[in-house]
Scaffold this motif. Sequence first.
Motif, PDB file in Angstrom:
ATOM      1  N   ARG A   1       0.821  -1.219   0.000  1.00  9.72           N
ATOM      2  CA  ARG A   1       0.000   0.000   0.000  1.00  9.72           C
ATOM      3  C   ARG A   1       0.852   1.265   0.000  1.00  9.72           C
ATOM      4  N   HIS A   2       2.159   1.104  -0.043  1.00 11.52           N
ATOM      5  CA  HIS A   2       3.046   2.270   0.028  1.00 11.52           C
ATOM      6  C   HIS A   2       2.831   3.184  -1.173  1.00 11.52           C
ATOM      7  N   PRO A   3       2.643   4.486  -0.964  1.00 14.98           N
ATOM      8  CA  PRO A   3       2.351   5.406  -2.084  1.00 14.98           C
ATOM      9  C   PRO A   3       3.442   5.439  -3.147  1.00 14.98           C
ATOM     10  N   GLY A   4       4.678   5.156  -2.762  1.00 17.86           N
ATOM     11  CA  GLY A   4       5.771   5.162  -3.723  1.00 17.86           C
ATOM     12  C   GLY A   4       5.980   3.834  -4.417  1.00 17.86           C
ATOM     13  N   GLY A   5       5.096   2.864  -4.179  1.00 14.96           N
ATOM     14  CA  GLY A   5       5.243   1.538  -4.785  1.00 14.96           C
ATOM     15  C   GLY A   5       5.923   0.567  -3.833  1.00 14.96           C
ATOM     16  N   HIS A   6       5.621  -0.722  -3.967  1.00 17.23           N
ATOM     17  CA  HIS A   6       6.128  -1.713  -3.019  1.00 17.23           C
ATOM     18  C   HIS A   6       7.631  -1.939  -3.144  1.00 17.23           C
ATOM     19  N   ARG A   7       8.201  -1.699  -4.315  1.00 23.33           N
ATOM     20  CA  ARG A   7       9.623  -1.966  -4.507  1.00 23.33           C
ATOM     21  C   ARG A   7      10.507  -1.014  -3.706  1.00 23.33           C
ATOM     22  N   VAL A   8      10.019   0.196  -3.453  1.00 21.40           N
ATOM     23  CA  VAL A   8      10.827   1.177  -2.728  1.00 21.40           C
ATOM     24  C   VAL A   8      11.198   0.651  -1.345  1.00 21.40           C
ATOM     25  N   LEU A   9      10.238   0.092  -0.629  1.00 22.67           N
ATOM     26  CA  LEU A   9      10.523  -0.449   0.705  1.00 22.67           C
ATOM     27  C   LEU A   9      11.372  -1.710   0.613  1.00 22.67           C
ATOM     28  N   ASN A  10      11.090  -2.543  -0.371  1.00 27.46           N
ATOM     29  CA  ASN A  10      11.855  -3.778  -0.514  1.00 27.46           C
ATOM     30  C   ASN A  10      13.331  -3.500  -0.766  1.00 27.46           C
ATOM     31  N   HIS A  11      13.636  -2.391  -1.414  1.00 32.56           N
ATOM     32  CA  HIS A  11      15.028  -2.053  -1.681  1.00 32.56           C
ATOM     33  C   HIS A  11      15.821  -1.801  -0.398  1.00 32.56           C
ATOM     34  N   TYR A  12      15.140  -1.497   0.700  1.00 35.93           N
ATOM     35  CA  TYR A  12      15.825  -1.255   1.974  1.00 35.93           C
ATOM     36  C   TYR A  12      15.518  -2.324   3.022  1.00 35.93           C
ATOM     37  N   ALA A  13      14.894  -3.416   2.612  1.00 27.13           N
ATOM     38  CA  ALA A  13      14.593  -4.486   3.557  1.00 27.13           C
ATOM     39  C   ALA A  13      15.879  -5.054   4.156  1.00 27.13           C
TER      40      ALA A  13
ATOM     41  N   HIS B   1      10.074   6.696 -10.385  1.00 30.09           N
ATOM     42  CA  HIS B   1      10.986   7.761  -9.979  1.00 30.09           C
ATOM     43  C   HIS B   1      11.476   7.600  -8.548  1.00 30.09           C
ATOM     44  N   PHE B   2      10.635   7.105  -7.667  1.00 24.33           N
ATOM     45  CA  PHE B   2      11.073   6.966  -6.278  1.00 24.33           C
ATOM     46  C   PHE B   2      12.055   5.815  -6.110  1.00 24.33           C
ATOM     47  N   GLN B   3      11.926   4.776  -6.931  1.00 19.96           N
ATOM     48  CA  GLN B   3      12.958   3.732  -6.922  1.00 19.96           C
ATOM     49  C   GLN B   3      14.301   4.309  -7.350  1.00 19.96           C
ATOM     50  N   HIS B   4      14.263   5.158  -8.364  1.00 19.94           N
ATOM     51  CA  HIS B   4      15.489   5.806  -8.830  1.00 19.94           C
ATOM     52  C   HIS B   4      16.115   6.635  -7.719  1.00 19.94           C
ATOM     53  N   HIS B   5      15.301   7.316  -6.930  1.00 21.90           N
ATOM     54  CA  HIS B   5      15.839   8.168  -5.874  1.00 21.90           C
ATOM     55  C   HIS B   5      16.411   7.366  -4.705  1.00 21.90           C
TER      56      HIS B   5
ATOM     57  N   PRO C   1      19.946  -4.147  -9.963  1.00 20.17           N
ATOM     58  CA  PRO C   1      18.880  -3.717 -10.883  1.00 20.17           C
ATOM     59  C   PRO C   1      17.766  -2.929 -10.193  1.00 20.17           C
ATOM     60  N   LYS C   2      18.041  -2.341  -9.033  1.00 23.38           N
ATOM     61  CA  LYS C   2      16.991  -1.676  -8.257  1.00 23.38           C
ATOM     62  C   LYS C   2      16.567  -0.339  -8.847  1.00 23.38           C
TER      63      LYS C   2
ATOM     64  N   MET D   1      22.656  13.266 -18.276  1.00 18.73           N
ATOM     65  CA  MET D   1      24.025  13.778 -18.182  1.00 18.73           C
ATOM     66  C   MET D   1      24.530  13.757 -16.751  1.00 18.73           C
ATOM     67  N   SER D   2      23.644  13.662 -15.798  1.00 20.51           N
ATOM     68  CA  SER D   2      24.044  13.643 -14.389  1.00 20.51           C
ATOM     69  C   SER D   2      24.118  12.234 -13.809  1.00 20.51           C
ATOM     70  N   HIS D   3      23.784  11.206 -14.603  1.00 27.44           N
ATOM     71  CA  HIS D   3      23.731   9.847 -14.060  1.00 27.44           C
ATOM     72  C   HIS D   3      24.517   8.812 -14.866  1.00 27.44           C
TER      73      HIS D   3
END
Length: 460
Positions: free
Chosen positions: A90-102, A233-237, A244-245, A356-358
């Motif tokens: 239910r996370h507003p930024g998508g479920h993958r964002v939290l999983n990336h920091y599990a 975008h939030f996964q990118h941040h 591959p996150k 150009m920044s990434h």
Amino acid sequence: MMLEDEHEGNGSLVGKSQQYLGEKQQANGKPVTNGKGEDSVKQEANGKCDMSRKILTMYSWQEIQRHNQEADQWLVINRKVYDVTDWAKRHPGGHRVLNHYAGEDATDVFRAMHLKLDIVKLYLEPLLIGELAPEEPSQERNKNPQLVEDFQELRRTLEAMNMFKANWMFFFLHLAQILILETLAWLMVQSFFLQHDSGHLSVFTNSKWNHLMQKFLMSHLKGLSAKWWNNQHFQHHVKTNIYPKDPDIDVGPLFLVGDLQPVKYGKKKIKFIDYEKQHLYFYMVGIPLLVPLYFNIKSIQLMYLQRCWEDIAWVSSFYIRHFIMLGPFYGIFGTILLIYGVKFLESAWMIYVTQMSHIPMKMSREENRDWFSTQVLATCNIEQSFFNDWFTGHVNFQIEHHLFPTMPRHNYHKVAPLVRSLCAKHGLPYVSKPMLEAFGDIVRALKKSAALWRDAYYET
């Protein structure tokens, strides 16, 4: 092993003091305890504080790090342990964002990505299951505790300087410019960065008005799903240039970027296309088709698969508006050509400004670095000038933008000297380039990656 924990108020993570996330700490970075492991958090609520008591389990990092799967996700914020397994969906930024920091400490990324902590605390409270044992460090042992503390002190300083307070006239003038151009020309390259800022604010503040503004800017003015954009975008941040996150660098099989992906494809003898020429078809394919083709396909795919009816309605209003205004003059086919002609122009601009920044910067697999190092190594700035600030929408300060995503972009140039100073203190590179050099570095980085693929592919 159990620990009795005392809270004031309703479990707020934020007190009136300027301690990071409200935590009272000793000089060694550990919470102040009285032998029972008490952690007091101050909160003002109608002039009174209600006392609540919880029994919290103490955990070691070894135990926490085992809970790093999609079906079993724990993370640590301010020494507190949270089970976010069910909430992730239910996370507003998508479920993958939290999983990336599990299984990791998420204190700094949590603070970076959430502007209004008094709202977020309402969601955190039911997820609390324990805290770090007193003998455990506040972060994983591979992180530099002094750098983490210095960055947290920098954030406290910037908060005291009101650097996270938006100048709404700045954004109002940008929106007015868009609406004026829309009225006068009936066709324009819509503002990518205004909706970009609105996207950060809408999710991080939980404001209905900001949420509505992002829907208007992203979906009504640009014709893309706001939910799709947020999820990407939030996964990118949160995991910038981490493969591959970060979906922004997981662009195979069309392009191979960085040092790892080309070698992987080469050793497996994968050759969907001639990657040695990827820097050439970057101009022919990548630049013109990213927004009109790739973005639209991904946006439609998410809306269809997840049944995002609200986004479907908003995106439909984009096409209805254009056909009503332009159809009588250009017909259906001509209107479609005009819509995607504008997206073609926008695509070229957006790719240069963002990539150009990434692309030329460090790309790696998960190294579990601290927040500050992760963002500084994965991003670079473009030198400040009136033209550069205007052309890029002030996100030529990508380092500051990634460190402080909720900071209004008109404040980046004020913060940059402090970030540069912290980089110098800890021996981290603070990269700032002329714009034309940065444009060229995109191609040079693609050629380098192509050479790595070639060497691995033809290796006997």
